[in-house]
Design a protein around this motif. Structure first.
Motif, PDB file in Angstrom:
ATOM      1  N   LEU A  56       1.007  -1.092   0.066  1.00 55.21           N
ATOM      2  CA  LEU A  56      -0.110   0.105  -0.016  1.00 55.21           C
ATOM      3  C   LEU A  56       0.772   1.176   0.081  1.00 55.21           C
ATOM      4  O   LEU A  56       0.681   2.258  -0.670  1.00 55.21           O
ATOM      5  N   VAL A  57       1.929   1.356   0.794  1.00 55.30           N
ATOM      6  CA  VAL A  57       2.849   2.395   0.954  1.00 55.30           C
ATOM      7  C   VAL A  57       3.336   2.538  -0.402  1.00 55.30           C
ATOM      8  O   VAL A  57       3.258   3.639  -1.029  1.00 55.30           O
ATOM      9  N   LYS A  58       3.899   1.810  -0.999  1.00 55.76           N
ATOM     10  CA  LYS A  58       4.579   1.810  -2.513  1.00 55.76           C
ATOM     11  C   LYS A  58       3.853   2.224  -3.472  1.00 55.76           C
ATOM     12  O   LYS A  58       3.980   3.162  -4.163  1.00 55.76           O
ATOM     13  N   ILE A  59       2.502   1.610  -3.283  1.00 55.57           N
ATOM     14  CA  ILE A  59       1.376   2.310  -4.469  1.00 55.57           C
ATOM     15  C   ILE A  59       0.887   3.374  -4.265  1.00 55.57           C
ATOM     16  O   ILE A  59       0.388   4.267  -5.148  1.00 55.57           O
ATOM     17  N   GLY A  60       0.617   3.837  -2.952  1.00 55.06           N
ATOM     18  CA  GLY A  60       0.029   4.968  -2.670  1.00 55.06           C
ATOM     19  C   GLY A  60      -1.435   4.910  -2.229  1.00 55.06           C
ATOM     20  O   GLY A  60      -2.130   5.610  -2.981  1.00 55.06           O
ATOM     21  N   LEU A  61      -1.601   4.059  -1.467  1.00 52.40           N
ATOM     22  CA  LEU A  61      -3.120   3.682  -1.100  1.00 52.40           C
ATOM     23  C   LEU A  61      -3.236   3.662   0.253  1.00 52.40           C
ATOM     24  O   LEU A  61      -2.341   3.119   1.143  1.00 52.40           O
ATOM     25  N   TRP A  62      -4.458   3.709   0.854  1.00 53.65           N
ATOM     26  CA  TRP A  62      -4.712   3.912   2.395  1.00 53.65           C
ATOM     27  C   TRP A  62      -6.042   2.762   2.606  1.00 53.65           C
ATOM     28  O   TRP A  62      -6.892   3.032   1.548  1.00 53.65           O
ATOM     29  N   ALA A  63      -6.121   1.964   3.443  1.00 52.61           N
ATOM     30  CA  ALA A  63      -7.194   1.238   3.399  1.00 52.61           C
ATOM     31  C   ALA A  63      -8.150   1.591   4.671  1.00 52.61           C
ATOM     32  O   ALA A  63      -7.468   1.637   5.927  1.00 52.61           O
ATOM     33  N   GLU A  64      -9.273   0.985   4.492  1.00 51.18           N
ATOM     34  CA  GLU A  64     -10.288   1.342   5.786  1.00 51.18           C
ATOM     35  C   GLU A  64     -10.099   0.080   6.598  1.00 51.18           C
ATOM     36  O   GLU A  64      -9.913  -1.133   6.199  1.00 51.18           O
ATOM     37  N   ASP A  65      -9.983   0.267   8.009  1.00 52.57           N
ATOM     38  CA  ASP A  65      -9.921  -0.800   8.837  1.00 52.57           C
ATOM     39  C   ASP A  65     -11.025  -1.925   8.459  1.00 52.57           C
ATOM     40  O   ASP A  65     -12.363  -1.741   8.489  1.00 52.57           O
ATOM     41  N   PRO A  66     -10.620  -3.100   8.109  1.00 55.71           N
ATOM     42  CA  PRO A  66     -11.492  -4.244   7.870  1.00 55.71           C
ATOM     43  C   PRO A  66     -12.624  -4.484   8.952  1.00 55.71           C
ATOM     44  O   PRO A  66     -13.591  -5.066   8.533  1.00 55.71           O
ATOM     45  N   ARG A  67     -12.345  -3.973  10.038  1.00 55.91           N
ATOM     46  CA  ARG A  67     -13.619  -4.396  11.106  1.00 55.91           C
ATOM     47  C   ARG A  67     -14.950  -3.573  10.748  1.00 55.91           C
ATOM     48  O   ARG A  67     -15.723  -3.847  11.242  1.00 55.91           O
TER      49      ARG A  67
END
Length: 131
Positions: free
Chosen positions: A97-108
């Motif tokens: 994610l860091v390399k691509i430039g993405l952020w993810a919402e917590d899967p909970r």
């Protein structure tokens, strides 16, 4: 891999008056980065998002959607993931994610889908809890 057409989900035509040049540019960046993520995860079986661009009316009618959702500006995408294999892979490979430039919402908070976006949340955390 998803296409720009599947990302729009027909909303580029139905809500054309809401699209700006910036939203169109954001959508292309989102699709490109998500496709890179899918390629790295070996997920050539995913061809469409469960939610891409959301015009205001669609966002307002979407259960649980934030009023300031990044879907409004085409900076986010949701990918169906009922079996959690993609989400598990992402959580095990946050460096991607860091390399691509993405952020993810917590899967909970996303029990049957993976939400990723091309801009950091207010917290700045790579995996974030929605506000």
């Amino acid at each position: 891999m998803i296409s720009l057409e599947t990302y729009w989900m027909g909303r580029d035509k139905e809500y054309a008056d809401e699209l700006t040049d910036q939203i169109r540019a954001n959508a292309q960046v989102t699709v490109d980065r998500v496709n890179e993520l899918l390629a790295r995860a070996g997920r050539s079986d995913i061809h469409a998002p469960t939610s891409g661009f959301r015009p205001r009316a669609v966002n307002n009618a979407t259960s649980g959607a934030a009023s300031g959702s990044k879907h409004l500006t085409a900076e986010a995408v949701d990918i169906g993931d009922r079996d959690r294999t993609l989400t598990s892979w992402v959580m095990d490979n946050l460096d991607v994610l860091v390399k691509i430039g993405l952020w993810a919402e917590d899967p909970r908070w996303t029990p049957t889908w993976l939400h990723v976006q091309i801009v950091p949340p207010k917290s700045g955390k790579r995996v974030f809890i929605p506000s």
